[in-house]
Write a protein that holds these residues in place. Structure first.
Motif, PDB file in Angstrom:
ATOM      1  N   LEU A   3       0.824  -1.202   0.000  1.00  0.00           N
ATOM      2  CA  LEU A   3       0.000   0.000   0.000  1.00  0.00           C
ATOM      3  C   LEU A   3       0.860   1.254   0.000  1.00  0.00           C
ATOM      4  O   LEU A   3       0.440   2.302  -0.461  1.00  0.00           O
ATOM      5  N   THR A   4       2.066   1.150   0.545  1.00  0.00           N
ATOM      6  CA  THR A   4       2.933   2.326   0.555  1.00  0.00           C
ATOM      7  C   THR A   4       3.361   2.701  -0.852  1.00  0.00           C
ATOM      8  O   THR A   4       3.803   3.805  -1.090  1.00  0.00           O
ATOM      9  N   LYS A   5       3.221   1.794  -1.804  1.00  0.00           N
ATOM     10  CA  LYS A   5       3.612   2.085  -3.180  1.00  0.00           C
ATOM     11  C   LYS A   5       2.442   2.528  -4.037  1.00  0.00           C
ATOM     12  O   LYS A   5       2.629   2.919  -5.180  1.00  0.00           O
ATOM     13  N   LYS A   6       1.244   2.447  -3.515  1.00  0.00           N
ATOM     14  CA  LYS A   6       0.086   2.836  -4.323  1.00  0.00           C
ATOM     15  C   LYS A   6      -0.056   4.349  -4.324  1.00  0.00           C
ATOM     16  O   LYS A   6      -0.072   4.980  -3.277  1.00  0.00           O
ATOM     17  N   HIS A   7      -0.150   4.913  -5.487  1.00  0.00           N
ATOM     18  CA  HIS A   7      -0.417   6.341  -5.560  1.00  0.00           C
ATOM     19  C   HIS A   7      -1.827   6.584  -5.065  1.00  0.00           C
ATOM     20  O   HIS A   7      -2.731   5.777  -5.299  1.00  0.00           O
ATOM     21  N   PRO A   8      -2.057   7.676  -4.310  1.00  0.00           N
ATOM     22  CA  PRO A   8      -3.400   7.912  -3.766  1.00  0.00           C
ATOM     23  C   PRO A   8      -4.487   7.962  -4.818  1.00  0.00           C
ATOM     24  O   PRO A   8      -5.639   7.694  -4.529  1.00  0.00           O
ATOM     25  N   ARG A   9      -4.129   8.290  -6.068  1.00  0.00           N
ATOM     26  CA  ARG A   9      -5.155   8.365  -7.092  1.00  0.00           C
ATOM     27  C   ARG A   9      -5.705   6.987  -7.460  1.00  0.00           C
ATOM     28  O   ARG A   9      -6.686   6.887  -8.183  1.00  0.00           O
ATOM     29  N   SER A  10      -5.072   5.899  -6.969  1.00  0.00           N
ATOM     30  CA  SER A  10      -5.611   4.560  -7.192  1.00  0.00           C
ATOM     31  C   SER A  10      -6.921   4.361  -6.426  1.00  0.00           C
ATOM     32  O   SER A  10      -7.708   3.502  -6.752  1.00  0.00           O
ATOM     33  N   TYR A  11      -7.115   5.146  -5.388  1.00  0.00           N
ATOM     34  CA  TYR A  11      -8.319   5.065  -4.563  1.00  0.00           C
ATOM     35  C   TYR A  11      -9.068   6.373  -4.761  1.00  0.00           C
ATOM     36  O   TYR A  11      -8.650   7.423  -4.294  1.00  0.00           O
ATOM     37  N   GLN A  12     -10.178   6.326  -5.489  1.00  0.00           N
ATOM     38  CA  GLN A  12     -10.800   7.548  -5.966  1.00  0.00           C
ATOM     39  C   GLN A  12     -12.214   7.730  -5.427  1.00  0.00           C
ATOM     40  O   GLN A  12     -13.134   8.089  -6.144  1.00  0.00           O
ATOM     41  N   ALA A  13     -12.387   7.507  -4.128  1.00  0.00           N
ATOM     42  CA  ALA A  13     -13.714   7.659  -3.540  1.00  0.00           C
ATOM     43  C   ALA A  13     -14.099   9.125  -3.401  1.00  0.00           C
ATOM     44  O   ALA A  13     -15.283   9.441  -3.309  1.00  0.00           O
ATOM     45  N   TYR A  14     -13.107  10.014  -3.402  1.00  0.00           N
ATOM     46  CA  TYR A  14     -13.365  11.424  -3.165  1.00  0.00           C
ATOM     47  C   TYR A  14     -12.701  12.280  -4.234  1.00  0.00           C
ATOM     48  O   TYR A  14     -11.758  11.855  -4.897  1.00  0.00           O
ATOM     49  N   GLN A  15     -13.178  13.498  -4.357  1.00  0.00           N
ATOM     50  CA  GLN A  15     -12.623  14.413  -5.348  1.00  0.00           C
ATOM     51  C   GLN A  15     -11.354  15.098  -4.853  1.00  0.00           C
ATOM     52  O   GLN A  15     -10.414  15.309  -5.606  1.00  0.00           O
ATOM     53  N   TYR A  16     -11.332  15.441  -3.565  1.00  0.00           N
ATOM     54  CA  TYR A  16     -10.240  16.267  -3.048  1.00  0.00           C
ATOM     55  C   TYR A  16      -9.351  15.587  -2.020  1.00  0.00           C
ATOM     56  O   TYR A  16      -8.250  16.062  -1.755  1.00  0.00           O
ATOM     57  N   VAL A  17      -9.814  14.539  -1.379  1.00  0.00           N
ATOM     58  CA  VAL A  17      -9.037  13.925  -0.304  1.00  0.00           C
ATOM     59  C   VAL A  17      -8.791  12.452  -0.614  1.00  0.00           C
ATOM     60  O   VAL A  17      -9.526  11.839  -1.392  1.00  0.00           O
ATOM     61  N   TYR A  18      -7.760  11.920   0.013  1.00  0.00           N
ATOM     62  CA  TYR A  18      -7.407  10.517  -0.212  1.00  0.00           C
ATOM     63  C   TYR A  18      -6.625   9.998   0.995  1.00  0.00           C
ATOM     64  O   TYR A  18      -5.889  10.743   1.642  1.00  0.00           O
ATOM     65  N   PRO A  19      -6.793   8.708   1.313  1.00  0.00           N
ATOM     66  CA  PRO A  19      -5.993   8.105   2.372  1.00  0.00           C
ATOM     67  C   PRO A  19      -4.799   7.364   1.768  1.00  0.00           C
ATOM     68  O   PRO A  19      -4.890   6.754   0.705  1.00  0.00           O
ATOM     69  N   VAL A  20      -3.678   7.422   2.442  1.00  0.00           N
ATOM     70  CA  VAL A  20      -2.509   6.677   1.992  1.00  0.00           C
ATOM     71  C   VAL A  20      -1.758   6.177   3.218  1.00  0.00           C
ATOM     72  O   VAL A  20      -1.677   6.861   4.236  1.00  0.00           O
ATOM     73  N   ILE A  21      -1.252   4.945   3.122  1.00  0.00           N
ATOM     74  CA  ILE A  21      -0.404   4.401   4.179  1.00  0.00           C
ATOM     75  C   ILE A  21       0.993   4.943   3.913  1.00  0.00           C
ATOM     76  O   ILE A  21       1.674   4.520   2.987  1.00  0.00           O
ATOM     77  N   SER A  22       1.404   5.886   4.718  1.00  0.00           N
ATOM     78  CA  SER A  22       2.600   6.669   4.438  1.00  0.00           C
ATOM     79  C   SER A  22       3.838   6.051   5.067  1.00  0.00           C
ATOM     80  O   SER A  22       3.859   5.751   6.264  1.00  0.00           O
ATOM     81  N   ARG A  23       4.876   5.902   4.242  1.00  0.00           N
ATOM     82  CA  ARG A  23       6.165   5.432   4.771  1.00  0.00           C
ATOM     83  C   ARG A  23       6.721   6.404   5.796  1.00  0.00           C
ATOM     84  O   ARG A  23       7.290   6.014   6.810  1.00  0.00           O
ATOM     85  N   ARG A  24       6.580   7.702   5.494  1.00  0.00           N
ATOM     86  CA  ARG A  24       7.294   8.687   6.287  1.00  0.00           C
ATOM     87  C   ARG A  24       6.508   9.183   7.493  1.00  0.00           C
ATOM     88  O   ARG A  24       7.102   9.740   8.411  1.00  0.00           O
ATOM     89  N   SER A  25       5.196   8.975   7.508  1.00  0.00           N
ATOM     90  CA  SER A  25       4.443   9.379   8.697  1.00  0.00           C
ATOM     91  C   SER A  25       4.119   8.190   9.597  1.00  0.00           C
ATOM     92  O   SER A  25       3.688   8.377  10.733  1.00  0.00           O
ATOM     93  N   GLY A  26       4.292   6.977   9.102  1.00  0.00           N
ATOM     94  CA  GLY A  26       4.145   5.793   9.942  1.00  0.00           C
ATOM     95  C   GLY A  26       2.719   5.391  10.240  1.00  0.00           C
ATOM     96  O   GLY A  26       2.457   4.681  11.213  1.00  0.00           O
TER      97      GLY A  26
END
Length: 284
Positions: A3-26
């Motif tokens: 999931l850390t490699k998936k670009h947030p645009r792969s999950y398109q439930a919203y127009q402006y916001v997206y969830p991502v499992i971030s390497r750098r924020s943990g």
């Protein structure tokens, strides 16, 4: 694929916001994709790799919709319902936490004409819904800090517990041009980062890669560490440096990630040369 490699645009439930499992924020970073435009055209940019023609134009941002989407997605992370979604069902238990709200996305957030309003909106949503330790982070190329409306908004963000993560991928003008392919002078970026760091501590994000089989040279790495020393010598504060390499698609097939050993070597070099806290992040 992680999931850390998936670009947030792969999950398109919203127009402006997206969830991502971030390497750098943990954990889970809730991103705000405020602006599709950028004044950088980085050689490693996944947005350019996935959309060679550029992101679709956006004439304006619907702020009430952004507020609605942000609050809904934050609630899904906090109550755990996000992890019932197939995209996020395999998220490790230790990553199932809200780390931050981040202005990031397809373009440079500070270029949006509604950036000031969006900062206040994000802080209000954070205060209403999130645990008090939740940060609002601006991930930026630091090209607009000298613009008053941006400077005022960033100052408001920082006064309310926010953070600035500023990109610095080079130590020389030549390498900066190669990496960013931007018309903004390298000196402007350095000046903006330095001025911001004198006011408040910043996080520096630096990506290193292999292009045509060649990684960063010794002279470039020395120049890069000198730029960090210059910031410190000017009275700036750097809370940490994030050294990382490519972990997603890139528009150039001749770009490859550095090995874990190479990333560690650069991180160690920067740590020894500056005395700063340096966190390495790898391609996998």
């Amino acid at each position: 694929m992680s999931l850390t490699k998936k670009h947030p645009r792969s999950y398109q439930a919203y127009q402006y916001v997206y969830p991502v499992i971030s390497r750098r924020s943990g954990g889970v970073s809730v991103g705000i994709n405020l602006c599709p435009h950028c004044n950088f055209s980085c050689i490693y940019c996944q947005v350019l790799a996935d959309s060679p023609g550029g992101s679709p134009p956006r004439s304006e941002v619907d702020l009430p919709l952004l507020d609605q989407e942000l609050r809904e997605l934050l609630s899904q992370v906090l109550d755990g319902s996000l992890f019932e979604n197939p995209w996020f069902a395999k998220t490790p238990p230790e990553k199932r936490r809200l780390s931050d709200i981040a202005f990031s996305g397809d373009g440079e957030p500070t270029l949006s004409p509604v950036f000031p309003e969006a900062v206040r909106l994000a802080l209000a949503a954070r205060n209403a819904i999130c645990p008090p330790e939740t940060k609002v982070v601006l991930i930026t190329n630091a090209t607009s800090f000298h613009v008053k409306r941006v400077a005022d908004s960033v100052e408001f963000l920082l006064q309310n517990g926010g953070e600035v993560w500023a990109k610095l991928d080079a130590g020389t003008e030549e390498h900066y041009r190669t990496m960013s392919r931007s018309a903004v002078p390298f000196g402007q970026v350095l000046q903006n980062i330095t001025a911001m760091s004198i006011r408040r501590p910043v996080v520096i994000q630096s990506l290193f890669l292999s292009l045509n089989g060649i990684g960063p040279t010794e002279s470039e790495l020395e120049s890069y560490t000198q730029r960090l020393r210059d910031i410190l010598q000017a009275g700036g504060a750097i809370s940490k440096v994030q050294i990382y390499t490519t972990a997603r698609n890139t528009p150039d097939p001749n770009i490859f990630p550095l090995s874990n050993i190479q990333v560690d070597q650069i991180a160690g070099r920067v740590r020894n040369a500056t005395g700063l806290t340096v966190d390495p992040y790898y391609s996998s």
